[in-house]
Write a protein that holds these residues in place. Structure first.
Motif, mmCIF file in Angstrom:
data_model
loop_
_atom_site.group_PDB
_atom_site.id
_atom_site.type_symbol
_atom_site.label_atom_id
_atom_site.label_comp_id
_atom_site.label_asym_id
_atom_site.label_seq_id
_atom_site.Cartn_x
_atom_site.Cartn_y
_atom_site.Cartn_z
ATOM 1 N N CYS A 10 0.866 -1.182 0.000
ATOM 2 C CA CYS A 10 0.000 0.000 0.000
ATOM 3 C C CYS A 10 0.906 1.236 0.000
ATOM 4 O O CYS A 10 1.715 1.415 0.898
ATOM 5 N N LEU A 11 0.799 2.079 -1.028
ATOM 6 C CA LEU A 11 1.743 3.179 -1.189
ATOM 7 C C LEU A 11 1.569 4.307 -0.181
ATOM 8 O O LEU A 11 2.547 4.848 0.323
ATOM 9 N N PHE A 12 0.337 4.693 0.088
ATOM 10 C CA PHE A 12 0.091 5.819 0.980
ATOM 11 C C PHE A 12 -1.026 5.484 1.950
ATOM 12 O O PHE A 12 -2.042 4.916 1.558
ATOM 13 N N GLY A 13 -0.851 5.860 3.191
ATOM 14 C CA GLY A 13 -1.903 5.689 4.183
ATOM 15 C C GLY A 13 -2.072 4.257 4.635
ATOM 16 O O GLY A 13 -1.251 3.383 4.360
ATOM 17 N N PRO A 14 -3.169 4.007 5.339
ATOM 18 C CA PRO A 14 -3.389 2.685 5.926
ATOM 19 C C PRO A 14 -3.939 1.685 4.915
ATOM 20 O O PRO A 14 -4.805 2.012 4.112
ATOM 21 N N PRO A 15 -3.428 0.454 4.946
ATOM 22 C CA PRO A 15 -4.010 -0.587 4.101
ATOM 23 C C PRO A 15 -5.280 -1.145 4.731
ATOM 24 O O PRO A 15 -5.438 -1.118 5.955
ATOM 25 N N ILE A 16 -6.177 -1.622 3.909
ATOM 26 C CA ILE A 16 -7.396 -2.263 4.387
ATOM 27 C C ILE A 16 -7.283 -3.755 4.095
ATOM 28 O O ILE A 16 -6.846 -4.154 3.020
ATOM 29 N N GLY A 17 -7.659 -4.568 5.064
ATOM 30 C CA GLY A 17 -7.627 -6.012 4.896
ATOM 31 C C GLY A 17 -9.008 -6.598 5.104
ATOM 32 O O GLY A 17 -9.950 -5.896 5.483
ATOM 33 N N ILE A 18 -9.125 -7.882 4.834
ATOM 34 C CA ILE A 18 -10.386 -8.574 5.096
ATOM 35 C C ILE A 18 -10.142 -9.642 6.151
ATOM 36 O O ILE A 18 -9.083 -10.248 6.203
ATOM 37 N N GLY A 19 -11.120 -9.825 7.008
ATOM 38 C CA GLY A 19 -11.027 -10.820 8.066
ATOM 39 C C GLY A 19 -11.822 -12.065 7.714
ATOM 40 O O GLY A 19 -12.273 -12.246 6.578
ATOM 41 N N TRP A 20 -12.013 -12.908 8.704
ATOM 42 C CA TRP A 20 -12.690 -14.183 8.490
ATOM 43 C C TRP A 20 -14.179 -14.151 8.806
ATOM 44 O O TRP A 20 -14.911 -15.069 8.456
ATOM 45 N N SER A 21 -14.661 -13.108 9.466
ATOM 46 C CA SER A 21 -16.086 -13.026 9.785
ATOM 47 C C SER A 21 -16.878 -12.649 8.527
ATOM 48 O O SER A 21 -16.416 -11.875 7.707
ATOM 49 N N TYR A 22 -18.064 -13.195 8.410
ATOM 50 C CA TYR A 22 -18.899 -12.902 7.254
ATOM 51 C C TYR A 22 -20.363 -13.057 7.639
ATOM 52 O O TYR A 22 -20.708 -13.616 8.660
ATOM 53 N N VAL A 23 -21.231 -12.544 6.776
ATOM 54 C CA VAL A 23 -22.668 -12.660 6.952
ATOM 55 C C VAL A 23 -23.183 -13.546 5.820
ATOM 56 O O VAL A 23 -22.971 -13.243 4.641
ATOM 57 N N GLU A 24 -23.828 -14.628 6.187
ATOM 58 C CA GLU A 24 -24.358 -15.541 5.185
ATOM 59 C C GLU A 24 -25.647 -14.956 4.619
ATOM 60 O O GLU A 24 -26.530 -14.558 5.365
ATOM 61 N N LYS A 25 -25.745 -14.914 3.298
ATOM 62 C CA LYS A 25 -26.917 -14.314 2.662
ATOM 63 C C LYS A 25 -27.644 -15.280 1.738
ATOM 64 O O LYS A 25 -28.296 -14.866 0.804
ATOM 65 N N GLY A 26 -27.502 -16.548 1.957
ATOM 66 C CA GLY A 26 -28.196 -17.519 1.127
ATOM 67 C C GLY A 26 -27.373 -17.954 -0.060
ATOM 68 O O GLY A 26 -26.294 -17.449 -0.321
ATOM 69 N N CYS A 27 -27.916 -18.894 -0.809
ATOM 70 C CA CYS A 27 -27.224 -19.475 -1.959
ATOM 71 C C CYS A 27 -27.713 -18.829 -3.244
ATOM 72 O O CYS A 27 -28.848 -18.388 -3.350
ATOM 73 N N LEU A 28 -26.836 -18.833 -4.210
ATOM 74 C CA LEU A 28 -27.144 -18.284 -5.522
ATOM 75 C C LEU A 28 -26.390 -19.134 -6.529
ATOM 76 O O LEU A 28 -25.192 -19.384 -6.363
ATOM 77 N N SER A 29 -27.047 -19.586 -7.545
ATOM 78 C CA SER A 29 -26.347 -20.400 -8.545
ATOM 79 C C SER A 29 -25.346 -19.521 -9.287
ATOM 80 O O SER A 29 -25.522 -18.296 -9.404
ATOM 81 N N LEU A 30 -24.318 -20.148 -9.801
ATOM 82 C CA LEU A 30 -23.286 -19.414 -10.528
ATOM 83 C C LEU A 30 -23.877 -18.733 -11.759
ATOM 84 O O LEU A 30 -23.558 -17.572 -12.051
ATOM 85 N N ASP A 31 -24.768 -19.414 -12.458
ATOM 86 C CA ASP A 31 -25.393 -18.826 -13.650
ATOM 87 C C ASP A 31 -26.207 -17.585 -13.292
ATOM 88 O O ASP A 31 -26.156 -16.571 -13.987
#
Length: 103
Positions: A10-31
């Motif tokens: 990250c060139l300037f300022g704070p980097p943003i990362g992703i953690g392991w927590s998530y919100v499940e929102k149901g299934c969706l087919s790939l198509d």
């Protein structure tokens, strides 16, 4: 989950990362996903300016200014260490190449 990251590229300022927590929102087919998703963004559209990242971290995720400053310092230290490593590698390569002149 998004959080204060540790990516030293990250060139300037704070980097943003992703953690392991998530919100499940149901299934969706790939198509279905592929037929309803918005158009892909360009690299430029995906960049978050420093001020935006800092505001997101502080206002939305309650990261303190001190935590952000500490992470920026850590990332700067890592960047400097990487530069030194590359310089040493270049110096070593030069010595090997120059040593071959004697053969």
């Amino acid at each position: 989950e998004r959080l204060l990251g540790d990516n030293p590229s990250c060139l300037f300022g704070p980097p943003i990362g992703i953690g392991w927590s998530y919100v499940e929102k149901g299934c969706l087919s790939l198509d279905t996903f592929e037929s309803t998703r918005p158009p892909r963004r360009t690299m430029k559209q995906m960049l978050l300016p420093r001020a935006v990242r800092q505001d997101m971290l502080m206002m939305e995720w309650n990261v303190s200014r001190g935590e952000i400053a500490n992470q920026i310092r850590r990332n700067t230290k890592i960047k400097n260490q990487r530069k030194i490593t590359v310089q040493r590698m270049d110096d070593g390569t030069d010595k090997v190449v120059n040593g071959m002149d004697y053969l």
